[in-house]
Design an enzyme around this catalytic site. Structure first.
Site, PDB file in Angstrom:
ATOM      1  N   CYS A 108       0.808  -1.233   0.000  1.00  0.00           N
ATOM      2  CA  CYS A 108       0.000   0.000   0.000  1.00  0.00           C
ATOM      3  C   CYS A 108       0.832   1.269   0.000  1.00  0.00           C
ATOM      4  CB  CYS A 108      -0.955   0.008   1.185  1.00  0.00           C
ATOM      5  SG  CYS A 108      -2.057  -1.386   1.176  1.00  0.00           S
ATOM      6  N   HIS A 126      -3.231   7.284   2.785  1.00  0.00           N
ATOM      7  CA  HIS A 126      -3.638   5.975   2.257  1.00  0.00           C
ATOM      8  C   HIS A 126      -5.050   5.685   2.758  1.00  0.00           C
ATOM      9  CE1 HIS A 126      -3.917   1.902   1.176  1.00  0.00           C
ATOM     10  NE2 HIS A 126      -3.645   1.389   2.367  1.00  0.00           N
ATOM     11  N   ASN A 184     -10.109  -0.059   0.301  1.00  0.00           N
ATOM     12  CA  ASN A 184      -8.651   0.064   0.250  1.00  0.00           C
ATOM     13  C   ASN A 184      -8.163  -0.507  -1.081  1.00  0.00           C
ATOM     14  OD1 ASN A 184      -5.899  -0.270   0.559  1.00  0.00           O
ATOM     15  ND2 ASN A 184      -6.012  -1.089   2.636  1.00  0.00           N
TER      16      ASN A 184
HETATM   17  N1  ACO Z   1     -18.419  -8.516   9.728  1.00  0.00           N
HETATM   18  C1  ACO Z   1     -18.854  -8.847  10.956  1.00  0.00           C
HETATM   19  N2  ACO Z   1     -18.054  -9.223  11.959  1.00  0.00           N
HETATM   20  C2  ACO Z   1     -16.730  -9.247  11.702  1.00  0.00           C
HETATM   21  C3  ACO Z   1     -16.200  -8.911  10.449  1.00  0.00           C
HETATM   22  C4  ACO Z   1     -17.098  -8.540   9.431  1.00  0.00           C
HETATM   23  N3  ACO Z   1     -16.695  -8.189   8.181  1.00  0.00           N
HETATM   24  N4  ACO Z   1     -14.867  -9.031  10.493  1.00  0.00           N
HETATM   25  C5  ACO Z   1     -14.541  -9.427  11.746  1.00  0.00           C
HETATM   26  N5  ACO Z   1     -15.671  -9.555  12.477  1.00  0.00           N
HETATM   27  C6  ACO Z   1     -15.808  -9.958  13.871  1.00  0.00           C
HETATM   28  C7  ACO Z   1     -14.610 -10.756  14.337  1.00  0.00           C
HETATM   29  O1  ACO Z   1     -14.755 -12.117  13.998  1.00  0.00           O
HETATM   30  C8  ACO Z   1     -14.682 -10.537  15.833  1.00  0.00           C
HETATM   31  O2  ACO Z   1     -15.669 -11.389  16.369  1.00  0.00           O
HETATM   32  P1  ACO Z   1     -15.421 -12.125  17.783  1.00  0.00           P
HETATM   33  O3  ACO Z   1     -15.262 -10.986  18.756  1.00  0.00           O
HETATM   34  O4  ACO Z   1     -16.650 -12.920  17.935  1.00  0.00           O
HETATM   35  O5  ACO Z   1     -14.159 -12.906  17.606  1.00  0.00           O
HETATM   36  C9  ACO Z   1     -15.204  -9.095  15.951  1.00  0.00           C
HETATM   37  O6  ACO Z   1     -15.818  -8.801  14.680  1.00  0.00           O
HETATM   38  C10 ACO Z   1     -14.147  -8.080  16.247  1.00  0.00           C
HETATM   39  O7  ACO Z   1     -13.049  -8.313  15.369  1.00  0.00           O
HETATM   40  P2  ACO Z   1     -11.763  -7.412  15.384  1.00  0.00           P
HETATM   41  O8  ACO Z   1     -10.822  -7.878  14.321  1.00  0.00           O
HETATM   42  O9  ACO Z   1     -11.249  -7.313  16.783  1.00  0.00           O
HETATM   43  O10 ACO Z   1     -12.409  -6.005  14.953  1.00  0.00           O
HETATM   44  P3  ACO Z   1     -11.766  -4.583  14.965  1.00  0.00           P
HETATM   45  O11 ACO Z   1     -12.621  -3.666  15.733  1.00  0.00           O
HETATM   46  O12 ACO Z   1     -10.293  -4.608  15.257  1.00  0.00           O
HETATM   47  O13 ACO Z   1     -11.915  -4.138  13.435  1.00  0.00           O
HETATM   48  C11 ACO Z   1     -10.625  -4.041  11.400  1.00  0.00           C
HETATM   49  C12 ACO Z   1     -11.314  -4.932  12.414  1.00  0.00           C
HETATM   50  C13 ACO Z   1     -11.653  -3.154  10.733  1.00  0.00           C
HETATM   51  C14 ACO Z   1      -9.948  -4.926  10.363  1.00  0.00           C
HETATM   52  C15 ACO Z   1      -9.567  -3.163  12.134  1.00  0.00           C
HETATM   53  O14 ACO Z   1      -8.760  -3.948  12.961  1.00  0.00           O
HETATM   54  C16 ACO Z   1      -8.693  -2.435  11.153  1.00  0.00           C
HETATM   55  O15 ACO Z   1      -9.154  -1.581  10.431  1.00  0.00           O
HETATM   56  N6  ACO Z   1      -7.383  -2.743  11.127  1.00  0.00           N
HETATM   57  C17 ACO Z   1      -6.513  -2.157  10.139  1.00  0.00           C
HETATM   58  C18 ACO Z   1      -6.565  -3.037   8.948  1.00  0.00           C
HETATM   59  C19 ACO Z   1      -6.059  -2.392   7.710  1.00  0.00           C
HETATM   60  O16 ACO Z   1      -6.166  -1.187   7.519  1.00  0.00           O
HETATM   61  N7  ACO Z   1      -5.512  -3.234   6.847  1.00  0.00           N
HETATM   62  C20 ACO Z   1      -4.977  -2.880   5.620  1.00  0.00           C
HETATM   63  C21 ACO Z   1      -3.832  -1.984   5.829  1.00  0.00           C
HETATM   64  S1  ACO Z   1      -2.397  -2.364   5.032  1.00  0.00           S
HETATM   65  C22 ACO Z   1      -2.727  -2.167   3.510  1.00  0.00           C
HETATM   66  O17 ACO Z   1      -3.383  -1.205   3.207  1.00  0.00           O
HETATM   67  C23 ACO Z   1      -2.353  -3.226   2.549  1.00  0.00           C
END
Ligand code: ACO
Length: 329
Positions: free
Chosen positions: A116, A256, A286
């Site tokens: 990215c 980004h 993204n």
């Molecule tokens: N729909 C519903 N529930 C979901 C989903 C979904 N799409 N995805 C995960 N969950 C659930 C999980 O299973 C978990 O359930 P559990 O508590 O029963 O185990 C719960 O939601 C919470 O999951 P977390 O991963 O802890 O959720 P979080 O609040 O951290 O949000 C997210 C997840 C949005 C991915 C966040 O961590 C984030 O944005 N991280 C940065 C990721 C990123 O930007 N990646 C790309 C960057 S690098 C690049 O650009 C290549």
């Protein structure tokens, strides 16, 4: 004699026609518009057609950038495509783009993979090559067909990404516009946070199905969130300090486009109002290396980037890589 000033002469972008909304995704995996939007800010993303390649999207964005710069393919002598989803492992996607556009043969064409952060890495590379005086006009493109590396059964990743392309033409500065600076970083201790585990030379099971799970991106979302905010803040603060600027002097930040919450947290850390950041991730998700040039092109067309303004570009990605650039218009 110092190196010549190099500027962004034009921008362009391309997004595939097909829109996939959060509601559409909730038909495929156990998710909802409410979950995706509240956690990420994403409402929909574009998905390329089956036969639509990364190079086709790159070439489409590049055509707009050439028109906006008022130069032709014949003027280009450097093509860099930042991508982690090339058409093929080899040859380089940039060679396909060269052929699609009719760029002359005496042109350096290569791909660059910094995930990215790829566009900022490519900008830095092209700027250095042009500043050397050995190249005159560069097409710097970020293009991704992320849909090909997503596991469409994994709700934790498939909701976050989309396909698209953005491009700029870099060339000799005209008027006040110029690239002021760039800074690149990498922290290879965290290669495991975001990766495609198969398809390269280090494949645990060489007999694995080429479209099987090892070809899908895996991500430790929570860890990335924390590191991403810190890295983007460092990359922004250090480039501002290097150029004797403070955040308040930046007319528009093009971050980004990964997650609205990451951008909001960065805005708080830099003590900037949220409206200083240009955001289009609600419509594209993204798009990895395409995200900054796609946002930059839309920001310019929306009048968010004006002559004399200073724009800050800041990215993070797999690697982990991160970086920033300061652009005067
Ligand atoms: N729909 C519903 N529930 C979901 C989903 C979904 N799409 N995805 C995960 N969950 C659930 C999980 O299973 C978990 O359930 P559990 O508590 O029963 O185990 C719960 O939601 C919470 O999951 P977390 O991963 O802890 O959720 P979080 O609040 O951290 O949000 C997210 C997840 C949005 C991915 C966040 O961590 C984030 O944005 N991280 C940065 C990721 C990123 O930007 N990646 C790309 C960057 S690098 C690049 O650009 C290549």
């Amino acid at each position: 004699m110092g190196s010549p000033d190099i500027a962004i002469l034009g921008t362009g972008s391309y997004a595939p026609e097909k829109i996939v909304t959060n509601d559409d995704l909730s038909q495929r995996v156990d998710t909802s518009d409410e979950w995706i939007f509240s956690r990420t800010g994403i409402r929909e993303r574009r998905i390329a057609g089956e036969n639509e390649t990364t190079s086709m999207m790159a070439a489409a964005a590049a055509r707009h950038a050439l028109a906006s710069a008022g130069v032709t393919a014949a003027d280009i002598d450097l093509v860099i495509v930042a991508t982690m989803t090339p058409d093929l492992p080899m040859p380089a996607t940039a060679c396909f783009v060269q052929h699609l556009l009719g760029v002359p043969l005496n042109t350096a064409c290569f791909d660059l993979n910094a995930a990215c952060s790829g566009f900022i890495y490519a900008l830095d590379t092209a700027w250095a090559m042009l500043a050397s005086g050995r190249y005159k006009h560069a097409l710097v493109i970020g293009a991704e067909k992320m849909s090909t590396v997503l596991n469409w059964k994994d709700r934790t990743t498939c909701v976050l990404f989309g396909d698209g392309a953005g491009a700029i033409v870099l060339g000799p500065a005209r008027g006040t516009a110029k690239i002021l600076g760039t800074r690149l970083y990498a922290d290879g201790a965290h290669t495991d946070l975001l990766c495609v585990p198969g398809g390269g030379s280090n494949v645990p099971d060489p007999s694995a199905d080429p479209s099987g799970p090892q070809r899908h991106m895996t991500m430790k979302g929570r860890e990335i969130f924390k590191v991403a905010v810190r890295e983007m803040e460092d990359a922004a603060r250090e480039i501002l300090a290097q150029h004797g600027l403070v955040a308040a002097q930046i007319a528009c930040v093009i971050p980004h486009q990964a997650n609205q919450r990451i951008i909001d947290t960065l805005a708080q850390y830099l003590k900037l109002p949220a409206d200083r950041f240009f955001v289009n991730l609600h419509r594209y998700g993204n798009t990895s290396a395409a995200s900054i040039p796609l946002a930059l092109d839309e920001a310019r067309r929306a009048g968010r980037v004006k002559a004399g303004d200073t724009t800050l570009l800041v990215a993070f990605g797999a690697g982990l890589t991160y970086g920033s650039a300061l652009v005067r218009w």
